[in-house]
Design an enzyme around this catalytic site. Sequence first.
Site, PDB file in Angstrom:
ATOM      1  CG  ASP A  18      -2.109   0.878   1.113  1.00 48.57           C
ATOM      2  OD1 ASP A  18      -2.392   1.358  -0.017  1.00 48.57           O
ATOM      3  OD2 ASP A  18      -2.775   1.129   2.133  1.00 48.57           O
ATOM      4  NE  ARG A  22      -1.395   6.457   1.453  1.00 45.11           N
ATOM      5  CZ  ARG A  22      -1.622   5.523   2.365  1.00 45.11           C
ATOM      6  NH1 ARG A  22      -1.404   5.777   3.631  1.00 45.11           N
ATOM      7  NH2 ARG A  22      -2.075   4.332   1.990  1.00 45.11           N
ATOM      8  CD1 TRP A  23       7.487   6.942  -2.629  1.00 45.78           C
ATOM      9  CD2 TRP A  23       6.897   7.011  -4.784  1.00 45.78           C
ATOM     10  NE1 TRP A  23       8.639   7.069  -3.377  1.00 45.78           N
ATOM     11  CE2 TRP A  23       8.297   7.110  -4.699  1.00 45.78           C
ATOM     12  CE3 TRP A  23       6.291   7.038  -6.042  1.00 45.78           C
ATOM     13  CZ2 TRP A  23       9.115   7.231  -5.821  1.00 45.78           C
ATOM     14  CZ3 TRP A  23       7.098   7.162  -7.169  1.00 45.78           C
ATOM     15  CH2 TRP A  23       8.492   7.258  -7.052  1.00 45.78           C
ATOM     16  CG  HIS A  35      -0.229   2.227  -9.290  1.00 46.28           C
ATOM     17  ND1 HIS A  35      -0.445   1.884  -7.974  1.00 46.28           N
ATOM     18  CD2 HIS A  35      -1.310   2.963  -9.668  1.00 46.28           C
ATOM     19  CE1 HIS A  35      -1.613   2.403  -7.582  1.00 46.28           C
ATOM     20  NE2 HIS A  35      -2.148   3.059  -8.585  1.00 46.28           N
ATOM     21  CD  GLU A  65     -13.345  -4.907  -1.758  1.00 41.33           C
ATOM     22  OE1 GLU A  65     -12.166  -5.304  -1.918  1.00 41.33           O
ATOM     23  OE2 GLU A  65     -14.260  -5.653  -1.345  1.00 41.33           O
ATOM     24  CG  ASN A  66      -7.776  -1.950  -5.417  1.00 41.78           C
ATOM     25  OD1 ASN A  66      -6.839  -2.711  -5.181  1.00 41.78           O
ATOM     26  ND2 ASN A  66      -8.109  -0.986  -4.559  1.00 41.78           N
ATOM     27  CD1 TRP A  67     -12.621  -5.638  -9.673  1.00 40.85           C
ATOM     28  CD2 TRP A  67     -11.727  -4.766 -11.522  1.00 40.85           C
ATOM     29  NE1 TRP A  67     -11.894  -6.635 -10.311  1.00 40.85           N
ATOM     30  CE2 TRP A  67     -11.341  -6.120 -11.446  1.00 40.85           C
ATOM     31  CE3 TRP A  67     -11.269  -4.006 -12.614  1.00 40.85           C
ATOM     32  CZ2 TRP A  67     -10.548  -6.744 -12.406  1.00 40.85           C
ATOM     33  CZ3 TRP A  67     -10.474  -4.628 -13.578  1.00 40.85           C
ATOM     34  CH2 TRP A  67     -10.116  -5.980 -13.467  1.00 40.85           C
TER      35      TRP A  67
HETATM   36  C1  IPE Z   1      -5.520  -2.783  -0.373  1.00 47.85           C
HETATM   37  O1  IPE Z   1      -5.150  -1.465  -0.535  1.00 47.85           O
HETATM   38  C2  IPE Z   1      -5.482  -3.480  -1.686  1.00 47.85           C
HETATM   39  C3  IPE Z   1      -4.157  -3.683  -2.249  1.00 47.85           C
HETATM   40  C4  IPE Z   1      -3.034  -3.405  -1.669  1.00 47.85           C
HETATM   41  C5  IPE Z   1      -4.142  -4.263  -3.547  1.00 47.85           C
HETATM   42  P1  IPE Z   1      -6.227  -0.306  -0.682  1.00 47.85           P
HETATM   43  O2  IPE Z   1      -5.472   0.962  -0.729  1.00 47.85           O
HETATM   44  O3  IPE Z   1      -7.132  -0.595  -1.820  1.00 47.85           O
HETATM   45  O4  IPE Z   1      -7.061  -0.455   0.669  1.00 47.85           O
HETATM   46  P2  IPE Z   1      -7.916   0.597   1.480  1.00 47.85           P
HETATM   47  O5  IPE Z   1      -8.928   1.142   0.515  1.00 47.85           O
HETATM   48  O6  IPE Z   1      -6.991   1.650   1.965  1.00 47.85           O
HETATM   49  O7  IPE Z   1      -8.513  -0.186   2.603  1.00 47.85           O
HETATM   50  C1  IPE Z   2      -1.528   0.259  -3.389  1.00 50.24           C
HETATM   51  O1  IPE Z   2      -1.317   1.620  -3.386  1.00 50.24           O
HETATM   52  C2  IPE Z   2      -1.723  -0.290  -4.776  1.00 50.24           C
HETATM   53  C3  IPE Z   2      -3.090  -0.731  -5.087  1.00 50.24           C
HETATM   54  C4  IPE Z   2      -4.071  -0.773  -4.229  1.00 50.24           C
HETATM   55  C5  IPE Z   2      -3.355  -1.146  -6.441  1.00 50.24           C
HETATM   56  P1  IPE Z   2      -2.517   2.648  -3.395  1.00 50.24           P
HETATM   57  O2  IPE Z   2      -2.874   2.966  -4.812  1.00 50.24           O
HETATM   58  O3  IPE Z   2      -3.646   2.160  -2.567  1.00 50.24           O
HETATM   59  O4  IPE Z   2      -1.848   3.918  -2.713  1.00 50.24           O
HETATM   60  P2  IPE Z   2      -2.487   4.894  -1.663  1.00 50.24           P
HETATM   61  O5  IPE Z   2      -3.041   4.082  -0.541  1.00 50.24           O
HETATM   62  O6  IPE Z   2      -3.559   5.654  -2.386  1.00 50.24           O
HETATM   63  O7  IPE Z   2      -1.356   5.763  -1.231  1.00 50.24           O
HETATM   64 MG    MG Z   3      -4.100   2.351  -0.593  1.00 47.36          MG
END
Ligand code: IPE
Ligand code: IPE
Ligand code: MG
Length: 251
Positions: A18, A22-23, A35, A65-67
């Site tokens: 995760d 933010r990075w 990413h 949920e990322n969809w």
């Molecule tokens: C969890 O990270 C899913 C993955 C690392 C692939 P998210 O960034 O989607 O989770 P939430 O929304 O902060 O819980």
């Molecule tokens: C994790 O990083 C990667 C995926 C969930 C695909 P995030 O995209 O969730 O990064 P933050 O949490 O928004 O910083």
């Molecule tokens: Mg995240």
Amino acid sequence: MSLRPDFPVPEHVAIIMDGNGRWARKGGMIRVRGHESGTESVRDVVEASAEWGVKHLTLYAFSVENWSRPKAEVSALMSLLKKFLNKERETLLKNGIALRGLGRLEDLPDSVLRTLREIEKETAHGTKMTLRLALSYGGRQEMVDAVRVLSQDISSGKVQATEVNEESLAGYLYDSDMPDPDLIIRTAGEKRLSNFLLWQASYAEFVYTDILWPEFRRGDLLAALQEFDGRVRRFGKVLDTDPEPQGSSSP
Ligand code: IPE
Ligand code: IPE
Ligand code: MG
């Protein structure tokens, strides 16, 4: 001298990667750059894990949920995934790493799924480590999918309802060869599971770090493994080494 643990490593390490967004924001870049950069961390962590004797490494790369993220981010993530798979193909093969997808893989774009299936097949004989990429993965969805198939098997008489137990139910999960994770690491300071390995995590140890995923490297993995090594796992039992309360006497 190269970095390596001088203590036993866990058999199965799972990582919630995760903090990519933010990075990127920290450096004034768009999320997708985060990413992209995160794939460098994946490469280093996979290489170190295999080198150090971790037998199973599971990386949470994309949740169900990322969809729901913006369309442009989802499609960038899918292209990045395909690019990553093609780039790592040879290295996985060479290093004896078996790749497997874990999740509702049928929801991935066709070309990504095809690439994944090809590499799964090519690397299937790898014995050094199994690398699982949790893609379109959700712990609740995994249980729903398991129960659906199980119910069909009960309806058709293949399985009796009275035969259902923890072991047989686990056999209906996405990958019945996968042992439960011993250690789950989450980066970027969040302290939650976000629907990851709900069934399998029941006795996992958790290590959290504030480091954002694109900055996570083998040294940080080593620190997490070290923290795990200092943990006492009781699995609900009382251990001989657990101290008796002061003043108590044995019967
Ligand atoms: C969890 O990270 C899913 C993955 C690392 C692939 P998210 O960034 O989607 O989770 P939430 O929304 O902060 O819980
Ligand atoms: C994790 O990083 C990667 C995926 C969930 C695909 P995030 O995209 O969730 O990064 P933050 O949490 O928004 O910083
Ligand atoms: Mg995240």
